[in-house]
Write a protein that holds these residues in place. Sequence first.
Motif, PDB file in Angstrom:
ATOM      1  N   ARG B 158      -5.401 -25.170  -0.830  1.00 30.07           N
ATOM      2  CA  ARG B 158      -5.773 -25.526  -2.203  1.00 30.07           C
ATOM      3  C   ARG B 158      -6.665 -26.757  -2.204  1.00 30.07           C
ATOM      4  NH1 ARG B 158      -0.706 -27.258  -5.001  1.00 30.07           N
ATOM      5  NH2 ARG B 158      -1.253 -29.172  -3.917  1.00 30.07           N
ATOM      6  N   GLU B 159      -6.293 -27.746  -1.396  1.00 23.95           N
ATOM      7  CA  GLU B 159      -7.122 -28.960  -1.315  1.00 23.95           C
ATOM      8  C   GLU B 159      -8.450 -28.661  -0.641  1.00 23.95           C
ATOM      9  OE1 GLU B 159      -6.141 -31.660  -2.947  1.00 23.95           O
ATOM     10  OE2 GLU B 159      -4.549 -30.263  -3.483  1.00 23.95           O
ATOM     11  N   ASP B 199     -13.315 -37.640  -8.022  1.00 22.73           N
ATOM     12  CA  ASP B 199     -12.157 -36.970  -8.619  1.00 22.73           C
ATOM     13  C   ASP B 199     -11.230 -36.427  -7.549  1.00 22.73           C
ATOM     14  OD1 ASP B 199     -13.077 -37.546 -11.064  1.00 22.73           O
ATOM     15  OD2 ASP B 199     -13.829 -35.533 -11.545  1.00 22.73           O
ATOM     16  N   PHE B 200     -11.863 -35.837  -6.547  1.00 26.90           N
ATOM     17  CA  PHE B 200     -11.064 -35.261  -5.470  1.00 26.90           C
ATOM     18  C   PHE B 200     -10.253 -36.332  -4.757  1.00 26.90           C
ATOM     19  CE2 PHE B 200     -10.915 -34.619  -0.853  1.00 26.90           C
ATOM     20  CZ  PHE B 200      -9.950 -33.640  -0.833  1.00 26.90           C
ATOM     21  N   PRO B 206      -1.843 -38.654  -3.812  1.00 26.40           N
ATOM     22  CA  PRO B 206      -0.482 -38.183  -4.108  1.00 26.40           C
ATOM     23  C   PRO B 206      -0.159 -36.830  -3.481  1.00 26.40           C
ATOM     24  CG  PRO B 206      -1.837 -38.307  -6.105  1.00 26.40           C
ATOM     25  CD  PRO B 206      -2.599 -38.956  -5.021  1.00 26.40           C
ATOM     26  N   VAL B 207      -1.200 -35.964  -3.376  1.00 21.21           N
ATOM     27  CA  VAL B 207      -0.941 -34.649  -2.785  1.00 21.21           C
ATOM     28  C   VAL B 207      -0.514 -34.798  -1.320  1.00 21.21           C
ATOM     29  CG1 VAL B 207      -1.956 -32.432  -2.223  1.00 21.21           C
ATOM     30  CG2 VAL B 207      -2.580 -33.563  -4.327  1.00 21.21           C
ATOM     31  N   ASP B 212       3.663 -34.514   2.968  1.00 21.84           N
ATOM     32  CA  ASP B 212       4.558 -35.141   3.940  1.00 21.84           C
ATOM     33  C   ASP B 212       6.010 -34.956   3.537  1.00 21.84           C
ATOM     34  OD1 ASP B 212       2.803 -35.898   5.794  1.00 21.84           O
ATOM     35  OD2 ASP B 212       2.717 -38.019   5.275  1.00 21.84           O
ATOM     36  N   ASN B 213       6.267 -35.128   2.246  1.00 21.05           N
ATOM     37  CA  ASN B 213       7.640 -34.940   1.771  1.00 21.05           C
ATOM     38  C   ASN B 213       8.134 -33.539   2.062  1.00 21.05           C
ATOM     39  OD1 ASN B 213       8.013 -37.474   0.811  1.00 21.05           O
ATOM     40  ND2 ASN B 213       7.356 -37.006  -1.279  1.00 21.05           N
ATOM     41  N   LEU B 214       7.239 -32.578   1.901  1.00 21.03           N
ATOM     42  CA  LEU B 214       7.626 -31.184   2.064  1.00 21.03           C
ATOM     43  C   LEU B 214       8.114 -30.911   3.479  1.00 21.03           C
ATOM     44  CD1 LEU B 214       7.610 -28.384   0.720  1.00 21.03           C
ATOM     45  CD2 LEU B 214       5.363 -28.037   1.693  1.00 21.03           C
ATOM     46  N   VAL B 215       7.370 -31.411   4.482  1.00 19.68           N
ATOM     47  CA  VAL B 215       7.750 -31.040   5.848  1.00 19.68           C
ATOM     48  C   VAL B 215       8.600 -32.089   6.547  1.00 19.68           C
ATOM     49  CG1 VAL B 215       5.901 -29.426   6.276  1.00 19.68           C
ATOM     50  CG2 VAL B 215       5.511 -31.839   6.700  1.00 19.68           C
TER      51      VAL B 215
END
Lengths: 172, 416, 164
Positions: B158-159, B199-200, B206-207, B212-215
């Motif tokens: 997505r990024e 913008d990107f 934060p993404v 990092d939080n996810l894995v």
Amino acid sequence: MGLEAKLTQDGFITTTIDAVVAWARKSSVWPMPMGISCCAIEMIAAADPKYDIARFGSEVMRFTPRQCDLMIVAGTVTYKMAQVVRRIYDQMPEPKWVIAMGACTSSGGMYRSYSVVQGIDQFLPVDVYAAGCPPRPENLLNALITIQEKIGKTRARDFQDIIQPKIEIANN
Amino acid sequence: MEKVHNVYSDEKIYKKLLEDKNVTVDDALDNEMIINMGPQHPATHGVLRIVLRLDGETVLKAVPELGYLHRGYEKMAEDMSFIEFIPHTDRLDYTATLCNNVAYVLAVEKLAGIEAPKRAQWIRMIVAELARIAAHMVAIGTFAMDVGAVTMVMWTFRERERIQEIFDRLAGARFTTSYTRIGGVAADLDEVTIKMIKDFLDSFEPVLKDMDNLVLHNRIFIERLEGIGILSKQDAISLGITGPNLRASGVEYDVRRANPYLFYSEVDFKIPIYAEGDSLARYFVRGDEVRESVKILYQCLDKIPKGEIMANDPKKVLPHKTEIYSRMEELIHDFMLVNFGINPPVGDSFFSAENPKGELGFYIVSNGEGNPWKMKIRSPSFCNLQAISKLCEGAMISDVIAIIGSLDPVMGEADK
Amino acid sequence: MEVKELIINKVKENIGEANIEFVDAIGDFSIIVKKEKLFELAKFLKESPELEFVMCKDVTAIDWATRKKRFSTVYHVYSFKLNFTLRVKTNLVVEPYKVESVASIWESANWYERETFDMYGIEFVNHPDLRRMYMPEGFEYYPLRKDFPVMGIPGSLPLPQKPE
């Protein structure tokens, strides 16, 4: 939906088995992602949230050929790789279809060199060629829709004289 | 089929695999077995093939086999002009097309003695860093997918899509960009694109944290990587490993710092190093590098000067399209450049740049003609892959996947 | 400049002035060494405490397509200590084209030399595992030699047959 209205009214639909089978087949084409080079990244992009190949019932990318009915050949096929592509194609169950994704696969593309096969149609029957180097994900989706149209028109008698291929196993 | 069997024989691979073992007919392989992995395998990042000899689940020996994507770049380069080769560099490391473009034109400029205008060089830095982020997004995503975290690939792509939208606007193509030219870049960076980049970047930080939080709170992910595939500092250097993989083994070597090209000496960035040298460290290095790239990008956007984007050197630099159609001189120059090339002086030069995968070098030998006499591409993935057989020996079979994913090879550039 | 002088002095001292030649052109510094002295020079470059060229970045060859000088092998080595990339060249003049392998000095040279062997047919003596790198094992030609056509030799790489 039209179907519910029909079913509550009469409780049955008249159609042919051929039409039902073709409809079922075309609505859930399971691709075998033969990702070889650059096009493979665009193929993953087609499966990601933005382009979402799941809208067309093809999100089930299976890396084993025995569960697939569509092979997407994505990327430059070299002579060394051609043996592998062909063997994987032979392992897919009938009926099966092939998308040649990108210029290299269709015609050798920009690689006019000693090691690149100038078009996979020299050793595989190709159903749809997707143009571009690499094709945008939209174009791959377009190729998929074209394949679905083609599958939708198939009838059982089309597959009557399919000869099961002989898989030659190299004894090394 | 007789001939087919001869040419594509695997005999020597098996010989290598069993070199330290005497196989007899009665006792063919004891309890060992041979497993062929790839070239068609979801976790080999393309068409890498590894033949493994296993004892139960332990890998005794691994022999990688390359060449399934050998497209003959070096031969083709000898047959085409320097300008013609730019689109081919896209397809080397196809996850970071713009980094290759930049490295290649810098190599040719070094040989031919051209200097691009300042603005063009800043633009090159911007696009190279964006491409680095895009490449690391693929690397992290597919790496996490290989060890079981499938959601990650959706998030990183997505990024990546957002970066590709920027490329689409800037270069006219989202994927194979061919954006740089010898002596400059193809199109100027306009206000809208700058806003897109800003913008990107603003929403990217934060993404990254989310990813990092996810894995990293996932015990399976950590346990599959921690302590797996440890590459010592000594081995990494002697095997010629470069890029994030080298830095994960504790060597502070980055071409952007050691041998600054473009304006990397004028921006402030850190070189992330981890001493562990395992697969998890290689994951962390990539994550940190992306954050450093974001930092570099902010500085570039601040510092970028106004001015020309193509060097004023009509004998070597392609004129602008509108001038070709309206002026005779430019038309002649364009014709000469396209048909006969830029004719750099006789000699050879080696230039290397820091790519997402490591150090990408071009060794060009010129005999004064329009096309190179020889072009050698020193591809980082090729060198990094050399570590595989060493890392896999003694590991479990499931670790092989983690090791390949953490080394992050791209076969387009490894096989050339 | 200091680094180059240091290299020149050290190498001259240890390898002998007659066997080497220094070239400094287009921003790169190279040493041209006689074939017999290549291994010795490589060993010295790596093990000398002042130089420490510990990383071999690249090995390749050049086909000059002339009878007097057919091939050159080119090595790029890097020293973390001096932060310097050095090029070492050696010329292979007479057939058979053989040169001492440096894979025992720099481990990374292993694959680079295999690649060079695959592409040019230059034999690296004492190489631990000299196989083809990219092309199939049964391939008979060396693609990057100048007498090999870009489109290859028809029929040298067979394709599988197209199914009915």
